[in-house]
Design a protein around this motif. Structure first.
Motif, PDB file in Angstrom:
ATOM      1  N   ALA A 231      -1.744   8.802  59.745  1.00 19.84           N
ATOM      2  CA  ALA A 231      -1.419   9.880  60.687  1.00 19.84           C
ATOM      3  C   ALA A 231      -0.807   9.234  61.905  1.00 19.84           C
ATOM      4  O   ALA A 231      -1.055   8.060  62.183  1.00 19.84           O
ATOM      5  CB  ALA A 231      -2.682  10.645  61.075  1.00 19.84           C
ATOM      6  N   PHE A 232       0.016   9.976  62.605  1.00 22.19           N
ATOM      7  CA  PHE A 232       0.590   9.401  63.820  1.00 22.19           C
ATOM      8  C   PHE A 232       0.845  10.502  64.830  1.00 22.19           C
ATOM      9  O   PHE A 232       0.980  11.674  64.475  1.00 22.19           O
ATOM     10  CB  PHE A 232       1.858   8.616  63.522  1.00 22.19           C
ATOM     11  CG  PHE A 232       2.946   9.433  62.879  1.00 22.19           C
ATOM     12  CD1 PHE A 232       3.903  10.061  63.650  1.00 22.19           C
ATOM     13  CD2 PHE A 232       3.007   9.566  61.498  1.00 22.19           C
ATOM     14  CE1 PHE A 232       4.891  10.820  63.069  1.00 22.19           C
ATOM     15  CE2 PHE A 232       3.996  10.328  60.909  1.00 22.19           C
ATOM     16  CZ  PHE A 232       4.940  10.964  61.694  1.00 22.19           C
ATOM     17  N   LEU A 233       0.915  10.070  66.087  1.00 25.73           N
ATOM     18  CA  LEU A 233       1.138  11.024  67.159  1.00 25.73           C
ATOM     19  C   LEU A 233       2.628  11.065  67.496  1.00 25.73           C
ATOM     20  O   LEU A 233       3.234  12.120  67.534  1.00 25.73           O
ATOM     21  CB  LEU A 233       0.319  10.598  68.382  1.00 25.73           C
ATOM     22  CG  LEU A 233      -0.336  11.701  69.195  1.00 25.73           C
ATOM     23  CD1 LEU A 233      -1.115  12.632  68.292  1.00 25.73           C
ATOM     24  CD2 LEU A 233      -1.271  11.091  70.225  1.00 25.73           C
ATOM     25  N   LYS A 234       3.202   9.882  67.735  1.00 28.43           N
ATOM     26  CA  LYS A 234       4.625   9.841  68.105  1.00 28.43           C
ATOM     27  C   LYS A 234       5.459   9.248  66.993  1.00 28.43           C
ATOM     28  O   LYS A 234       6.389   9.860  66.500  1.00 28.43           O
ATOM     29  CB  LYS A 234       4.795   9.029  69.388  1.00 28.43           C
ATOM     30  CG  LYS A 234       4.217   9.731  70.599  1.00 28.43           C
ATOM     31  CD  LYS A 234       4.585   9.021  71.882  1.00 28.43           C
ATOM     32  CE  LYS A 234       3.713   9.495  73.038  1.00 28.43           C
ATOM     33  NZ  LYS A 234       2.320   8.998  72.933  1.00 28.43           N
ATOM     34  N   GLU A 235       5.144   8.015  66.605  1.00 31.70           N
ATOM     35  CA  GLU A 235       5.904   7.419  65.512  1.00 31.70           C
ATOM     36  C   GLU A 235       4.970   6.577  64.662  1.00 31.70           C
ATOM     37  O   GLU A 235       4.018   5.995  65.169  1.00 31.70           O
ATOM     38  CB  GLU A 235       7.059   6.571  66.055  1.00 31.70           C
ATOM     39  CG  GLU A 235       6.607   5.526  67.040  1.00 31.70           C
ATOM     40  CD  GLU A 235       7.625   4.433  67.235  1.00 31.70           C
ATOM     41  OE1 GLU A 235       8.462   4.239  66.352  1.00 31.70           O
ATOM     42  OE2 GLU A 235       7.563   3.750  68.272  1.00 31.70           O
TER      43      GLU A 235
ATOM     44  N   ARG B 266       4.044   3.440  62.852  1.00 31.69           N
ATOM     45  CA  ARG B 266       4.365   2.018  62.826  1.00 31.69           C
ATOM     46  C   ARG B 266       3.412   1.325  61.873  1.00 31.69           C
ATOM     47  O   ARG B 266       2.208   1.556  61.937  1.00 31.69           O
ATOM     48  CB  ARG B 266       4.216   1.414  64.222  1.00 31.69           C
ATOM     49  CG  ARG B 266       5.359   1.738  65.155  1.00 31.69           C
ATOM     50  CD  ARG B 266       5.262   0.881  66.393  1.00 31.69           C
ATOM     51  NE  ARG B 266       4.069   1.209  67.172  1.00 31.69           N
ATOM     52  CZ  ARG B 266       4.067   2.022  68.223  1.00 31.69           C
ATOM     53  NH1 ARG B 266       5.181   2.560  68.626  1.00 31.69           N
ATOM     54  NH2 ARG B 266       2.958   2.260  68.890  1.00 31.69           N
TER      55      ARG B 266
END
Lengths: 531, 396
Positions: free
Chosen positions: A513-517, A519
């Protein structure tokens, strides 16, 4: 560029100074290692007495080769690699600067021309060069083909990297078609194409995909949940025998028995899971290993049911969803229904697509599960079990679901294996199989589906390729069988990969899961798990 | 649950206490790590548990959060909705799940290979498990799970903002600096939606600025979420500044309990925790000439009877990992308890009508620890000797 001399350079011995010394050490070690293995050989003479054959020349050659290798590596190899590291810190399968030197357009054209000429001359090679040289010529052709393919991959690397999964699936889906087409063109008829494709589809395609599926199944247990399972082959055996017994005794269809085999294996996974829940690390590994052996020994000794070491024969073939069969004698044999020429290749191609579908199912479920709470709990369990418990995660059920899910895919693969072979025996489920599957998971990078698929391709495909190296017989004599060295090569490959990429081919981890990008998480942060 | 309701009856009007620890004892083999400890943490307050190293604070935490099963005693948690839980009876993982007690660890335990966001999502496991129909519904992409999943990300984002970590949400937790890891661990614990938050030395290893930020975070949690906090801390600045109630342990026994101010001025606490130092006690005893006592003074938790070095929480219940020795009884030597020394001292001093002697050590443990203190310690040291030697006899 100005040449600067750094003061440290003077203190540390230059590579040239170190090289002879290290070569000497390497030679001494090689001598010590090889003197009994290679210098002396026990044999039987004509009157059946044990004699010692002395092979000092061979020993001397090997020791000198070792010394030369070490010398070259220390004197030239190490400085070169160090420079490369400075020049290019990019992490890829091939560091860019080495690769760009290796893959050049003129070489590529030369390789293509070589392949074309040799293919054109294929029929008359033996006549032109004699059987010995023809073998080398065929090897050269194989090398040139690989080089040309590698060049193509290299030139499109950014594109391939960006669309790896899609390209990979497309390539796998088209593989039998391409094989048949190429061989049909090569052999001049469609029938020859189908006939020739047997080896490529069965020995390479299906074989590799079975291991891909097994390794992906084991990946759930070892790679995600961090529970070291050395007895995974037991679930494979459960699945295979489930289909073999129920299929032969009750005549049930593969399509019913496939889920049944999965469920059965999952059940055994839970049964194994319960007693080992409290164990960790080495202890867990030993108990799972024992479990694998118990299953195998039961299969050998429970003769009334399993027919012991003789195994079960006549396992029914898979049908095309009941619509068509692959038995020539049946009225609804595929060739009769579709009104095409009879060939055994249809079944293999069908099986290929079946196992490909099963593999994709495994991958899909794994990817989906990783984004679900249970998948995250598996990974959290691998990272820190105490923290998991402090967050209210029931580690018992989490471990059991990991065992059960992994075992279920093992069971699917097992029932497929039984259907493909038409014969199962305990011989197929030895510890070595577990070890190979685990080795693939570790080599690929624990948790990474792509890495594991690549590792399976390299390892299983690689050992199959050894069978193709007939020309080696011309070097080492007609008794030489390269297949026998596959475990040696397997081991060497593992050592090399582990030195070069300690976390496997794909060491990084994709976040779920990610918030902005999103990585990738470097392998240096992830843990291997303690269990 | 019948036990729980009986407790409620037995302690009417005690519901402002979120956590009641009653007669808690924890023995590792013969070693008494906690002896008959009773205290309570009130709802909406920050309760601090302090004491010198080896006083058993973390053991208390491990008992409360279910990592250890206490040998004796009762730990009751009263939830806001009126339900009670006997924590010593709940399985380990149900304490955070059902009783809503979350904890952090002295040595940070983050999922270092997972991103900050993932860490906080793992903390919401139980909620998401339910929403995903125990994985089955979620696997087929039902909308209920997708909504719950989006909500959980929102909650995670909220706590990342509170912990001032939202910029690094997609970095691996292992990549964070130490102070940020501490804050993340608190944020992760808060994502479980706890009613009681147990923090094991949250300020350890933080610089003053980070310590301030931590204080602000804890005060914010206390004021805005209604979560009560129980914390172990060595940093007295933190303890005195934020806690409403302080419990002091020494050698597994409670020696003081009250407001920060009351505790700070309690001579027993000063002696045990801030005041009289080892060297001084030893000099005193050397003067007395009792070698037995000197030898026993160094007794920390006895390694021969405590959990072995290789044991971990995972090896099974603590009772499995601890070597049992029937009939053997080991207690920490009585001479080692400095609070007891002060007690004895003050009684002795009272009888001598030399009251300033007891108050004197509170001044500061320094070179100024005057000669006045020495004669005072001399007196109580002597009566301790028989107790110690009898223990030695018992160990043979």
């Amino acid at each position: 560029m100005a040449v600067t001399t750094s003061p440290e350079r003077d203190i540390v011995a230059t590579p040239m100074q170190r090289a002879p010394r290290e070569a000497l050490y390497a030679g001494a070690i090689a001598l010590g290692l090889f003197v009994l293995f290679i210098g002396l050989r026990t044999d039987q003479n004509i009157s059946n007495e044990l004699i010692l054959v002395q092979r000092w020349w061979l020993l001397a050659v090997l020791v000198v080769l070792t010394m030369a290798g070490r010398f070259l590596y220390v004197a030239y190899g190490q400085p070169f690699l160090a420079n490369q590291k400075i020049v290019d810190v990019a992490t890829g399968l091939l560091p860019e600067s080495v690769a760009t030197r290796f893959f050049r357009l003129p070489y590529f054209i030369a390789a293509i021309v070589t392949v074309a000429v040799l293919v054109f001359l294929a029929g008359s090679l033996d006549g032109l060069l004699g059987p010995g040289l023809a073998g080398y010529a065929r090897f050269l052709r194989a090398l040139a083909t690989i080089y040309a393919l590698a060049s193509v991959l290299f030139y499109f690397r950014t594109f391939i990297h960006a669309h790896f999964s899609a390209l990979g699936i497309t390539a796998l889906a088209l593989y039998p078609v391409i094989v048949v087409l190429v061989l049909a063109l090569y052999g001049g008829s469609v029938a020859a194409g189908f006939q020739g494709s047997l080896k490529w589809v069965d020995n390479y395609g299906i074989q590799i995909l079975i291991y891909v599926m097994l390794a992906w199944g084991l990946n759930i247990v070892v790679g995600l949940a961090g529970l070291l399972d050395l007895g995974y082959v037991a679930f494979y055996a459960v699945g295979a025998y489930c289909y073999a017994l129920l299929g032969t005794q009750y005549g049930l269809s593969f399509w019913i028995l496939l889920p049944a085999a999965g469920a059965m294996a999952a059940f055994w996974g839970v049964l194994l899971g319960f007693p080992v829940l409290r164990l960790r690390g080495d202890y867990l590994a030993i108990v799972t290993l024992a479990f694998g052996e118990i299953i195998r020994l039961v299969l050998i000794n429970w003769r009334e049911v399993t027919n012991g070491s003789a195994g079960i024969t006549g396992i029914p073939k898979v049908t095309f969803f009941g619509l068509m069969t692959f038995n020539v004698s049946d009225p609804n044999y595929i060739a009769k229904v579709l009104d095409i020429a009879t060939s055994s290749a249809y079944y293999k191609i069908f099986l290929y697509y079946l196992i490909l579908g099963l593999c994709l199912l495994t991958a899909f479920v794994t990817i989906r599960l990783r984004r679900m709470p249970v998948g995250r709990a598996w990974e959290a369990l691998r990272e820190d079990e105490i923290a998991c418990r402090s967050l209210g995660i029931n580690t018992t059920t989490t471990k059991l679901t990991a065992f059960a899910t992994g075992a279920m895919f093992g069971g699917f693969a097992g029932s497929f294996f039984a259907a493909r072979q038409g014969f199962v025996s305990p011989e197929s489920f030895i510890f070595l199989e577990s070890a190979i599957i685990l080795a693939i998971v570790v080599l690929g990078g624990m948790g990474s589906l792509v890495g594991i698929a690549v590792a399976a391709m390299v390892m299983i495909g690689g050992t199959e390729v050894l069978r193709e190296l007939d020309f080696l017989k011309q070097v080492f004599g007609p008794d030489f069988t390269p297949e026998l060295y596959r475990m040696l090569l397997f081991g060497m490959a593992m050592v090399i990969v582990m030195l070069w990429k300690p976390r496997g081919f794909v060491g990084s981890r994709e976040p779920t899961a990610f918030l902005k990008e999103s990585r990738a998480v470097s392998g240096s942060f992830t843990k291997e798990g303690h269990g | 649950m019948s036990d729980a309701s009986s407790i409620q009856k037995a302690n009417p009007g005690m519901n402002d206490a979120i956590l009641q620890v009653e007669h808690l004892s924890m023995k590792f083999g013969g070693l008494v790590a906690i002896g008959d400890l009773s205290f309570q943490a009130r709802r909406g307050e920050i309760t601090a548990l302090i004491g010198p190293n080896g006083a058993g604070k973390t053991t208390v935490f491990n008992c409360i959060t279910g990592f250890y099963k206490p040998s004796e005693g009762m730990i009751t948690l009263n939830r806001r909705d009126g339900s009670n839980y006997l924590l010593e009876r709940l399985p380990n993982h149900e304490i955070p799940a059902r009783a809503k007690v979350a904890r952090t660890f002295q040595n940070i335990r983050l999922f270092s290979g997972m991103t900050l966001l993932e860490n906080l999502l793992v903390a919401q496991h139980n909620k998401l498990m339910k929403a995903s129909g125990y994985t089955i519904l979620g696997l087929f992409g039902f909308s209920g799970y997708r909504k719950a999943s989006a909500e959980s990300v929102e909650l995670a984002k909220h706590w990342l903002e509170k912990a001032d970590l939202v910029d690094r949400a997609d970095d691996p937790a292992g990549d964070l600096p130490y102070g940020a890891q501490r804050r993340l661990e608190i944020a992760r614990a808060m994502c479980t939606g706890p009613e009681l938050l147990c923090l094991d030395e949250p300020a350890a290893g933080l610089n003053p600025k980070e310590s301030m930020a931590l204080n602000a975070l804890l005060m914010d949690i206390k004021d805005n979420t209604g979560t009560s906090i129980l914390l172990i801390e060595h940093d007295m600045a933190v303890v005195m500044q934020i806690s409403d109630h302080v419990v002091v342990l020494e050698y597994g026994r409670k020696i003081s309990d009250g407001s920060p101010h009351a505790v700070r001025t309690d001579p027993r606490v000063i002696a045990a925790y801030l005041g009289v130092e080892d060297e001084e006690v030893e000099t005193v005893l050397t003067e007395v000439g009792d070698e037995d006592v000197i030898e026993q003074l160094d007794t920390g938790p006895d390694s021969a009877h405590g959990p072995g070095t290789s044991s971990s929480y995972f090896a099974g219940p603590v009772t499995d990992t601890v070597g049992h020795s029937e009939g053997e009884r080991v207690t920490v030597s009585k001479g080692a308890s400095r609070a007891a020394q002060v007690d004895a001292k003050s009684s002795a001093a009272a009888s001598k009508a030399a009251s300033p002697a007891a108050a004197k050590p509170s001044a500061k443990p320094s070179a100024a620890k005057s000669s006045a203190a020495k004669p005072a310690t001399k007196a109580p040291a002597k009566p301790k000797t028989p107790g110690v030697s009898s223990r030695r006899g018992g160990r043979k």
